[in-house]
Design an enzyme around this catalytic site. Structure first.
Site, mmCIF file in Angstrom:
data_model
loop_
_atom_site.group_PDB
_atom_site.id
_atom_site.type_symbol
_atom_site.label_atom_id
_atom_site.label_comp_id
_atom_site.label_asym_id
_atom_site.label_seq_id
_atom_site.Cartn_x
_atom_site.Cartn_y
_atom_site.Cartn_z
ATOM 1 N N GLN A 1 1.332 0.608 -11.361
ATOM 2 C CA GLN A 1 0.214 0.900 -11.692
ATOM 3 C C GLN A 1 -0.499 1.757 -12.765
ATOM 4 O OE1 GLN A 1 1.757 1.892 -9.240
ATOM 5 N NE2 GLN A 1 0.554 4.175 -8.783
ATOM 6 N N CYS B 1 -9.299 -1.707 9.731
ATOM 7 C CA CYS B 1 -9.269 -0.270 9.878
ATOM 8 C C CYS B 1 -9.696 0.123 8.409
ATOM 9 C CB CYS B 1 -8.287 0.586 10.562
ATOM 10 S SG CYS B 1 -7.830 0.004 12.322
ATOM 11 N N CYS C 1 -0.809 0.908 9.723
ATOM 12 C CA CYS C 1 -1.910 1.326 9.968
ATOM 13 C C CYS C 1 -2.107 2.999 10.580
ATOM 14 C CB CYS C 1 -2.682 0.512 10.501
ATOM 15 S SG CYS C 1 -4.339 1.120 10.713
ATOM 16 N N GLU D 1 6.001 3.277 -10.034
ATOM 17 C CA GLU D 1 4.468 3.530 -10.165
ATOM 18 C C GLU D 1 4.238 2.723 -11.012
ATOM 19 O OE1 GLU D 1 3.394 5.280 -8.067
ATOM 20 O OE2 GLU D 1 3.982 6.510 -6.899
ATOM 21 N N PRO E 1 0.309 -1.165 -0.065
ATOM 22 C CA PRO E 1 0.532 0.214 -0.264
ATOM 23 C C PRO E 1 0.449 1.193 0.047
ATOM 24 C CG PRO E 1 -0.211 -0.709 2.320
ATOM 25 C CD PRO E 1 0.846 -1.316 1.437
ATOM 26 N N MET E 2 0.020 1.993 -0.363
ATOM 27 C CA MET E 2 0.625 3.617 0.001
ATOM 28 C C MET E 2 1.618 4.107 1.360
ATOM 29 S SD MET E 2 -0.791 7.471 -0.713
ATOM 30 C CE MET E 2 -0.442 7.188 -2.669
ATOM 31 N N GLY F 1 7.010 2.156 1.758
ATOM 32 C CA GLY F 1 8.680 2.050 1.247
ATOM 33 C C GLY F 1 9.038 1.280 0.196
ATOM 34 N N LYS F 2 7.867 1.539 -0.959
ATOM 35 C CA LYS F 2 7.982 0.353 -1.507
ATOM 36 C C LYS F 2 9.651 1.719 -3.173
ATOM 37 C CE LYS F 2 4.054 1.394 -3.697
ATOM 38 N NZ LYS F 2 3.878 1.822 -2.949
HETATM 39 ZN ZN LIG Z 1 -5.958 -0.720 11.607
#
Ligand SMILES: [Zn+2]
Length: 204
Positions: free
Chosen positions: A86, A182, A140, A84, A12-13, A16-17
């Site tokens: 995607q 979440c 998160c 990037e 995800p965003m 650390g990609k």
């Molecule tokens: Zn969470």
């Protein structure tokens, strides 16, 4: 030439990609490989001809609008880094396959899921032809656990519903990493429900 390889760094965003991509590129530069860095022209995060991680590291990059252009820009390169993934058009799968056939090493990053938690662009096909896939997790932003795999879209601080327009005019739009518990994707009427775990149930 060591033979082809295609490594994908996904997650995800804020996981650390790009930081990990830059780390791998620097190792190739130390090994005196000819490296070219490619970034899609649609990426609004970095404005100039470079890629930058959130901790401030950066490298020069060639901005490319159509994935087919990559082939002519990397002819003399042994290692090709693509940020990037995607955001590229669907030809990116054929472009990378051809580079692999030419014996090149490709290292790419990409968001595997969009804000609706659906596969992003050509990432599914790319992850199938990759020789190595690393999935990084983020912290998160809601509960603080270290297992965030989703990218939460927020408009004016509230979870965006799944029909929210791709380009927002006026509203204050942000993204943050969230864990599956979440993550929220409200329905159109704005009733907020955590769909993260529900998406994993079978249809009735
Ligand atoms: Zn969470």
């Amino acid at each position: 030439m060591d033979g082809y390889s295609f490594e994908i760094i996904t997650g995800p965003m804020s996981c650390g990609k790009t930081e990990e991509l830059l780390r791998r590129i620097r190792r190739c530069i130390i090994a005196k490989k000819k490296v070219k860095v490619i970034s899609p022209d649609v990426d609004t995060r970095s404005k100039g001809d470079y890629i930058e991680s959130r901790n401030g590291l950066w490298l020069d990059a060639i901005k490319v609008k159509h994935s087919i252009e990559i082939l002519s820009r990397v002819k003399d390169a042994e290692v090709i880094a693509i940020d990037e993934l995607q955001f590229f058009d669907s030809n990116i799968v054929k472009v990378i396959s051809q580079l692999m056939n030419e014996g090149k090493k490709i290292i790419g990053t990409g968001l595997e899921l969009d804000f609706k938690a659906e596969p992003f662009g050509s990432m599914p096909e790319l992850m199938c032809i990759a020789t190595k896939v690393d999935k990084l997790h983020a912290v998160c932003m809601k509960c603080g656990c270290e297992h965030a795999t989703r990218t939460q879209r927020l408009i004016d601080g509230k979870p965006a519903d799944k029909n929210s327009p791709l380009i927002m005019i006026g509203g204050d739009e942000t993204y943050e990493a969230r864990c599956i518990k979440c993550y929220e994707l409200p329905d159109v009427k704005g009733r907020s429900k955590a769909l993260g775990l529900k998406l994993l149930q079978f249809n009735k």
